[in-house]
Write a protein that holds these residues in place. Structure first.
Motif, PDB file in Angstrom:
ATOM      1  N   ALA A 141       6.197   5.985   5.260  1.00 21.35           N
ATOM      2  CA  ALA A 141       5.330   6.354   6.400  1.00 21.35           C
ATOM      3  C   ALA A 141       3.880   5.970   6.093  1.00 21.35           C
ATOM      4  N   LEU A 142       3.461   6.183   4.860  1.00 16.52           N
ATOM      5  CA  LEU A 142       2.087   5.831   4.472  1.00 16.52           C
ATOM      6  C   LEU A 142       1.890   4.313   4.542  1.00 16.52           C
ATOM      7  N   SER A 143       2.880   3.581   4.076  1.00 19.85           N
ATOM      8  CA  SER A 143       2.733   2.120   4.069  1.00 19.85           C
ATOM      9  C   SER A 143       2.753   1.575   5.500  1.00 19.85           C
ATOM     10  N   GLN A 144       3.459   2.284   6.400  1.00 20.08           N
ATOM     11  CA  GLN A 144       3.453   1.843   7.806  1.00 20.08           C
ATOM     12  C   GLN A 144       2.096   2.077   8.471  1.00 20.08           C
ATOM     13  N   MET A 145       1.264   2.909   7.828  1.00 20.66           N
ATOM     14  CA  MET A 145      -0.105   3.120   8.339  1.00 20.66           C
ATOM     15  C   MET A 145      -1.054   2.151   7.639  1.00 20.66           C
ATOM     16  N   ASP A 146      -0.458   1.110   7.066  1.00 18.95           N
ATOM     17  CA  ASP A 146      -1.201   0.006   6.467  1.00 18.95           C
ATOM     18  C   ASP A 146      -1.906   0.373   5.166  1.00 18.95           C
ATOM     19  N   PHE A 147      -1.375   1.348   4.455  1.00 20.57           N
ATOM     20  CA  PHE A 147      -1.913   1.633   3.126  1.00 20.57           C
ATOM     21  C   PHE A 147      -0.882   1.142   2.106  1.00 20.57           C
ATOM     22  N   PRO A 148      -1.296   0.286   1.163  1.00 22.45           N
ATOM     23  CA  PRO A 148      -0.333  -0.274   0.219  1.00 22.45           C
ATOM     24  C   PRO A 148       0.301   0.775  -0.704  1.00 22.45           C
ATOM     25  N   VAL A 149       1.615   0.773  -0.739  1.00 25.53           N
ATOM     26  CA  VAL A 149       2.360   1.719  -1.578  1.00 25.53           C
ATOM     27  C   VAL A 149       3.516   0.983  -2.253  1.00 25.53           C
ATOM     28  N   VAL A 150       3.783   1.349  -3.501  1.00 24.59           N
ATOM     29  CA  VAL A 150       5.010   0.918  -4.166  1.00 24.59           C
ATOM     30  C   VAL A 150       5.672   2.167  -4.747  1.00 24.59           C
ATOM     31  N   GLY A 151       6.979   2.289  -4.567  1.00 25.09           N
ATOM     32  CA  GLY A 151       7.698   3.465  -5.056  1.00 25.09           C
ATOM     33  C   GLY A 151       8.402   3.196  -6.372  1.00 25.09           C
TER      34      GLY A 151
END
Ligand code: F6P
Length: 323
Positions: free
Chosen positions: A111-121
């Motif tokens: 959800a965070l990455s869909q708000m255009d914030f880069p995330v890697v799990g």
């Protein structure tokens, strides 16, 4: 990429600290600064960040739990909560986040990455219910703990000619129960993925009794339609037909605690490093996991909301071996 944050989220898993260490040291090695977020997404929303150095993550590999703390945040499930988190991250010029956690945590990361914030799990949960990794951080240690308990229960069960229901964690997934049941030589394994009527379990225990076994053991997943408490309630009325006296042991949180074993330390080191490297080369919206023995990244849209199937061959094997 200059500044990244790392957090642990959801149920803690043995090996999370090794993953924090690997993310931090790999990112620093690639020229980044690293911040640790306290208490998972709750800390992200509060802006509870502290700098991590190669030294500050020393001596944590062998520790259970997570030095950053973890939480299950309801607020982060809302867009407002996530906007607050992004605001806090931008305040500190943090450009990307590594999320170490399981199913729910990676849904939050997506959800965070869909708000255009880069995330890697980084795939980490004792439940092993996360698509994108054949095995997740914490599973091996949790299984070893369950197995040690099962071995111990078998000795006391034998001395007293008893049957035991041993309940293991796993949320809605039967992986831990299935593997612990096979490795522990259980007479019955009850998991959410396979419908099992309590009467079938009565029959299995009865047959073990009639074959002269000194004990019988059923491993039950907490998420099964008939968990240990429900089975015990049913068995209370059918004790005579089972033959054995019955006892119940719920392993619960003990499976999540304690020092990570070698497999989890290695897996966490590899996945943590892979996540940091992925961010540095500009990947985002992916999960670092282990598939067919190789460390890979998988886009979140092929991970979140995707059911990870249990291998039916393993369930068949359990049935053949429990005679
Ligand atoms: O996801 C890990 C897990 O330990 C599950 O096996 C279990 O159902 C759940 O977490 C327990 O959650 P909590 O720590 O919130 O009680």
């Amino acid at each position: 990429m200059k500044r990244i944050a790392v957090l642990t989220s959801g149920g803690d898993a043995p090996g999370m600290n090794a993953a924090i260490r690997a993310v931090t040291r790999s990112a620093i090695d690639a020229g980044c600064e690293v911040y640790g977020v306290h208490q998972g997404y709750a800390g992200l929303i509060e802006g509870d960040f502290r700098p991590l150095s190669a030294r500050s993550v020393g001596g944590i590999m062998q520790l259970g739990g997570t030095i950053l703390g973890s939480a299950r945040s309801q607020e982060f499930k809302t867009e407002e909560g996530r906007l607050k988190a992004i605001w806090e991250l931008r305040q500190k010029d943090i450009e990307a986040v590594v999320v170490i956690g399981g199913n729910g945590s990676q849904a939050g990361a997506y959800a965070l990455s869909q708000m255009d914030f880069p995330v890697v799990g980084v795939a980490s949960t004792i439940d092993n219910d996360l698509a994108g990794s054949d095995i997740t951080i914490g599973v091996d240690t949790a299984l070893n703990i369950a197995l040690e308990s099962i071995d111990r229960l078998k000795t006391t069960a034998s001395s007293h000619q008893r049957a035991f229901l041993v309940e293991v964690m796993g949320r809605d997934c039967g992986y831990l129960a299935l593997m612990a049941g096979i490795a522990g030589g259980a007479e019955a394994i009850i998991i959410p993925e396979v419908e099992t009527k309590p009467e079938q379990v009565v029959q299995v225990l009865r047959q073990a009794y009639e074959r002269g076994k000194t004990h019988a053991l059923a491993v039950v997943a907490e998420g099964a339609a008939y968990n240990a408490a429900k089975l015990a309630a049913y068995f209370a009325e059918h004790q005579a037909r089972i033959g054995y006296e019955l006892r119940v042991s719920t392993l619960g949180y003990v499976q999540r605690g304690g020092a990570p074993m070698v497999y989890d330390r290695l897996l966490a080191s590899r996945l943590g490093a892979a996540a940091a490297e992925a961010l540095v080369r500009g990947e985002k919206g992916v999960l670092a996991g282990m598939i067919k023995g190789r460390v890979v990244t998988t886009p979140y849209d092929r991970v979140v909301g995707v059911q990870k199937p249990l291998d039916p061959e393993l369930f068949k094997l359990a049935k053949v071996l429990d005679t």
